[in-house]
Design an enzyme around this catalytic site. Structure first.
Site, PDB file in Angstrom:
ATOM      1  N   CYS A  12       0.820  -1.217   0.000  1.00  0.00           N
ATOM      2  CA  CYS A  12       0.000   0.000   0.000  1.00  0.00           C
ATOM      3  C   CYS A  12       0.855   1.268   0.000  1.00  0.00           C
ATOM      4  O   CYS A  12       1.908   1.327   0.627  1.00  0.00           O
ATOM      5  CB  CYS A  12      -0.876  -0.047   1.242  1.00  0.00           C
ATOM      6  SG  CYS A  12      -1.759   1.462   1.565  1.00  0.00           S
ATOM      7  N   CYS A  64      -9.034  -0.525   6.872  1.00  0.00           N
ATOM      8  CA  CYS A  64      -7.813   0.278   6.869  1.00  0.00           C
ATOM      9  C   CYS A  64      -7.609   0.813   8.277  1.00  0.00           C
ATOM     10  O   CYS A  64      -8.539   1.340   8.884  1.00  0.00           O
ATOM     11  CB  CYS A  64      -7.965   1.416   5.854  1.00  0.00           C
ATOM     12  SG  CYS A  64      -6.634   2.613   5.959  1.00  0.00           S
ATOM     13  N   GLN A  74      -9.264  19.681   7.371  1.00  0.00           N
ATOM     14  CA  GLN A  74      -8.187  18.836   7.910  1.00  0.00           C
ATOM     15  C   GLN A  74      -8.695  17.409   8.105  1.00  0.00           C
ATOM     16  O   GLN A  74      -9.821  17.210   8.549  1.00  0.00           O
ATOM     17  CB  GLN A  74      -7.698  19.401   9.248  1.00  0.00           C
ATOM     18  CG  GLN A  74      -7.119  20.805   9.155  1.00  0.00           C
ATOM     19  CD  GLN A  74      -5.712  20.837   8.576  1.00  0.00           C
ATOM     20  OE1 GLN A  74      -5.084  19.815   8.324  1.00  0.00           O
ATOM     21  NE2 GLN A  74      -5.213  22.046   8.341  1.00  0.00           N
ATOM     22  N   TYR A  93      -4.708  31.486   3.211  1.00  0.00           N
ATOM     23  CA  TYR A  93      -4.993  30.109   2.797  1.00  0.00           C
ATOM     24  C   TYR A  93      -5.992  29.522   3.807  1.00  0.00           C
ATOM     25  O   TYR A  93      -5.752  28.485   4.417  1.00  0.00           O
ATOM     26  CB  TYR A  93      -3.722  29.247   2.754  1.00  0.00           C
ATOM     27  CG  TYR A  93      -2.568  29.853   1.993  1.00  0.00           C
ATOM     28  CD1 TYR A  93      -2.421  29.604   0.632  1.00  0.00           C
ATOM     29  CD2 TYR A  93      -1.645  30.691   2.619  1.00  0.00           C
ATOM     30  CE1 TYR A  93      -1.357  30.153  -0.078  1.00  0.00           C
ATOM     31  CE2 TYR A  93      -0.596  31.258   1.916  1.00  0.00           C
ATOM     32  CZ  TYR A  93      -0.450  30.992   0.568  1.00  0.00           C
ATOM     33  OH  TYR A  93       0.607  31.539  -0.108  1.00  0.00           O
ATOM     34  N   ASP A 127      -1.239  29.078   6.223  1.00  0.00           N
ATOM     35  CA  ASP A 127      -1.367  27.609   6.177  1.00  0.00           C
ATOM     36  C   ASP A 127      -1.500  27.165   4.718  1.00  0.00           C
ATOM     37  O   ASP A 127      -2.562  26.743   4.270  1.00  0.00           O
ATOM     38  CB  ASP A 127      -2.611  27.194   7.001  1.00  0.00           C
ATOM     39  CG  ASP A 127      -2.781  25.686   7.081  1.00  0.00           C
ATOM     40  OD1 ASP A 127      -1.875  24.947   6.636  1.00  0.00           O
ATOM     41  OD2 ASP A 127      -3.825  25.248   7.595  1.00  0.00           O
ATOM     42  N   CYS A 178       2.139  21.612   6.054  1.00  0.00           N
ATOM     43  CA  CYS A 178       2.102  20.143   5.991  1.00  0.00           C
ATOM     44  C   CYS A 178       3.326  19.627   5.234  1.00  0.00           C
ATOM     45  O   CYS A 178       3.402  18.446   4.915  1.00  0.00           O
ATOM     46  CB  CYS A 178       0.808  19.665   5.327  1.00  0.00           C
ATOM     47  SG  CYS A 178       0.544  20.377   3.711  1.00  0.00           S
TER      48      CYS A 178
HETATM   49  C1  LIG Z   1      -3.538  23.286   3.888  1.00  0.00           C
HETATM   50  S1  LIG Z   1      -5.045  23.998   3.427  1.00  0.00           S
HETATM   51  C2  LIG Z   1      -5.402  24.936   4.862  1.00  0.00           C
HETATM   52  C3  LIG Z   1      -6.832  25.363   5.047  1.00  0.00           C
HETATM   53  C4  LIG Z   1      -7.207  25.816   6.430  1.00  0.00           C
HETATM   54  N1  LIG Z   1      -6.250  26.719   6.993  1.00  0.00           N
HETATM   55  C5  LIG Z   1      -7.452  24.640   7.340  1.00  0.00           C
HETATM   56  O1  LIG Z   1      -6.717  24.440   8.328  1.00  0.00           O
HETATM   57  O2  LIG Z   1      -8.426  23.908   7.102  1.00  0.00           O
HETATM   58  C6  LIG Z   1      -4.536  25.140   2.222  1.00  0.00           C
HETATM   59  C7  LIG Z   1      -5.631  25.939   1.599  1.00  0.00           C
HETATM   60  O3  LIG Z   1      -5.034  26.876   0.701  1.00  0.00           O
HETATM   61  C8  LIG Z   1      -5.853  27.021  -0.434  1.00  0.00           C
HETATM   62  N2  LIG Z   1      -4.972  27.583  -1.480  1.00  0.00           N
HETATM   63  C9  LIG Z   1      -4.122  26.935  -2.301  1.00  0.00           C
HETATM   64  N3  LIG Z   1      -3.402  27.814  -3.032  1.00  0.00           N
HETATM   65  C10 LIG Z   1      -3.825  29.053  -2.672  1.00  0.00           C
HETATM   66  C11 LIG Z   1      -3.442  30.370  -3.060  1.00  0.00           C
HETATM   67  N4  LIG Z   1      -2.499  30.588  -3.958  1.00  0.00           N
HETATM   68  N5  LIG Z   1      -4.079  31.407  -2.469  1.00  0.00           N
HETATM   69  C12 LIG Z   1      -5.049  31.190  -1.556  1.00  0.00           C
HETATM   70  N6  LIG Z   1      -5.429  29.964  -1.141  1.00  0.00           N
HETATM   71  C13 LIG Z   1      -4.817  28.902  -1.686  1.00  0.00           C
HETATM   72  C14 LIG Z   1      -6.419  25.648  -0.667  1.00  0.00           C
HETATM   73  O4  LIG Z   1      -7.592  25.701  -1.410  1.00  0.00           O
HETATM   74  C15 LIG Z   1      -6.639  25.166   0.790  1.00  0.00           C
HETATM   75  O5  LIG Z   1      -7.921  25.487   1.227  1.00  0.00           O
END
Ligand SMILES: C[S@@+](CC[C@H](N)C(=O)[O-])C[C@H]1O[C@@H](n2cnc3c(N)ncnc32)[C@H](O)[C@@H]1O
Length: 457
Positions: free
Chosen positions: A79, A160, A286, A315, A385, A412
């Site tokens: 896997c 799983c 998440q 983000y 984030d 992440c």
């Molecule tokens: C790791 S997630 C974090 C979301 C949130 N902070 C959480 O903890 O649930 C990253 C987020 O960034 C958004 N994203 C990706 N590229 C982006 C960009 N260039 N500008 C704004 N948002 C973006 C994605 O759609 C996603 O929702």
């Protein structure tokens, strides 16, 4: 010494690699050995040689690590999901801390304090989201499950160890329905067949479930669809909504743009730290809800808000971090690229009676400079984030220009975090980093970093 394919060696494993492999050196040449653990001595066979390193497989373990254990999963060896199930959980946390320290070292940031990884008490069945591709095996039987390591062969997955048990059981029943009603599954080679993915999410606090069927074409007969909805919702009262998502593109991106709600409202709710969140199928949420609270509490602790601050949640997804931090701030602004997520974020502010929040659709690298210029607003604390690729340089330059007192960077991907911290280092003291084990037994680790403006009075 020359190292060739099929050569056999006895090696000492001197370090743990990022993907659950052990690292050995033969005449200073690096060899990655799948399934080996630091401290072990093993007889290995070389299976691939590249210019900078080679890969070996264990033939025999001569000295066994005290941290080695028997994997608790039948498909573990094939896997592509977990890669640390042969190692004692507490020790996997040490490996992950080591991974973070190593990527910082590569950027010359080894002075940064990395705390111990915050792990789970029960690191099993933690995923609130199941995302299984469907396909055909060599004998042309339908299969549903996880991709085999480094391939697109689907391993049938009926249980799983990291998947929430309820959604695994729902997936099994959906798959049974697909087979017994002769619904075709997508074939990545011929690009034919209907069902591509089953995606199921559960709010673990609310017990609400959302099922999304990703279809290559919208061609399941109406009466079969109706029969399906009745079959699955009768079995599981927890299912609040079922959505068809149409994705006919030949791509690795799982979701297409078109959603058709077959049952319910198209969303579910969950709770984080006492706040209620609406989640649509296009929005990021998440996947480890227990550790999400641990992560967010750490981020909020790092922000040490007094109630007077203007905070930015960049983000922001459905606004979770910002909303959880908002009660100790004066004003919250969130930016996120997915429109559906921003719709959810706005709704989430409303249902949690938060009146000091505004959310905007856009790419951070474009929207943030535009917004700052237009409104002349100076954030005190910025939460960042981003996705695995990290921040865009323009976003970092903008933040370095507006100099918030604090930045709390949640990531992440420690490698892109380290790259970005190197840029922030110009104006910020990187106080400390706390890794959080959001993805037990996989190679992934989440990190939360605290940055404070240098010489800030
Ligand atoms: C790791 S997630 C974090 C979301 C949130 N902070 C959480 O903890 O649930 C990253 C987020 O960034 C958004 N994203 C990706 N590229 C982006 C960009 N260039 N500008 C704004 N948002 C973006 C994605 O759609 C996603 O929702």
């Amino acid at each position: 010494m020359s190292i060739n394919k099929n050569d056999e060696f006895i090696v000492n494993i001197i370090d743990d690699g990022i993907n659950g492999e052990g690292i050995a050196k033969i005449d200073n040449f690096t060899v990655f050995v799948k399934g080996a653990i630091k401290g072990e001595k093993a007889k290995i066979k070389i299976i691939k040689v590249l210019t900078s390193h080679a890969y070996g497989k264990i033939l025999e373990i001569i000295d066994r690590s005290v941290y080695r254990k028997n994997p608790d999963c039948d498909t573990y060896n094939r896997c592509g999901g977990c890669c640390l199930r042969h190692i004692d959980y507490e020790y996997t946390l040490k490996i992950k801390k080591n991974i973070v320290e190593n990527v910082l070292r590569k950027q010359g940031l080894d002075y940064i304090k990395v705390n111990d990884v915050l792990g789970m008490k029960k690191p099993y069945y933690y995923r609130n989201k199941l995302q299984y591709p469907l396909g055909l095996d060599k004998a042309n039987n339908k299969v549903m499950g996880v991709f085999e390591e480094r391939s697109h062969n689907v391993i049938n997955t009926e249980k799983c160890m990291i998947q929430n048990k309820l959604i695994q059981s729902i997936a099994n029943d959906i798959f049974t329905f697909i087979k017994s009603n002769n619904i075709s599954v997508y074939n990545e080679k011929s690009l034919k067949g209907i069902v591509r993915h089953i995606i199921i999410r559960v709010g673990i606090k609310t017990n609400e479930v959302m099922c999304t069927l990703v279809l290559n074409e919208d061609k399941i007969e109406k009466e079969v669809e109706e029969k399906f909805v009745e079959y699955i919702t009768k079995r599981y009262y927890q299912i609040k909504t079922i959505i068809k998502n149409i994705n006919s593109r030949n791509t690795n991106v799982i979701l297409g743009d078109k959603n058709i709600v077959l049952y319910g409202n198209g969303y579910i709710y969950d709770d984080i730290l006492g706040y209620k969140f609406k989640i649509s199928n296009m929005s990021f949420y998440q996947v480890n809800p227990v550790q999400t609270e641990v992560l967010y509490l750490k981020a909020i602790e790092y922000a040490s808000l007094k109630g007077e601050e203007t905070i930015f949640d960049l983000y922001c997804g459905i606004g979770t971090i910002g909303i959880c931090a908002s009660k100790n701030s004066k004003k919250l602004y969130g930016i996120e690229t997915i429109k559906e997520a921003i719709d959810d974020a706005r709704e989430n502010a409303k249902i949690n009676n938060i009146s000091n929040a505004e959310f905007f659709v856009g790419d951070v690298e474009k929207k943030l400079p535009e917004f700052i210029k237009k409104n002349n607003i100076k954030p005190d604390v910025i939460f960042i984030d981003p996705p695995r690729k990290g921040c865009d340089k323009t976003a970092i330059y903008t933040i370095l220009n507006i100099v918030p007192k604090k930045i709390v960077y949640v990531s992440c991907n420690p490698s892109t975090l380290a790259r970005d911290l190197k840029m922030f280092e110009e104006k910020y003291d990187i106080k400390e980093i706390t890794p959080v084990d959001m993805f037990p037994f996989t190679s992934h680790v989440e990190v939360c970093a605290l940055l404070e403006l240098k010489n800030y009075q």
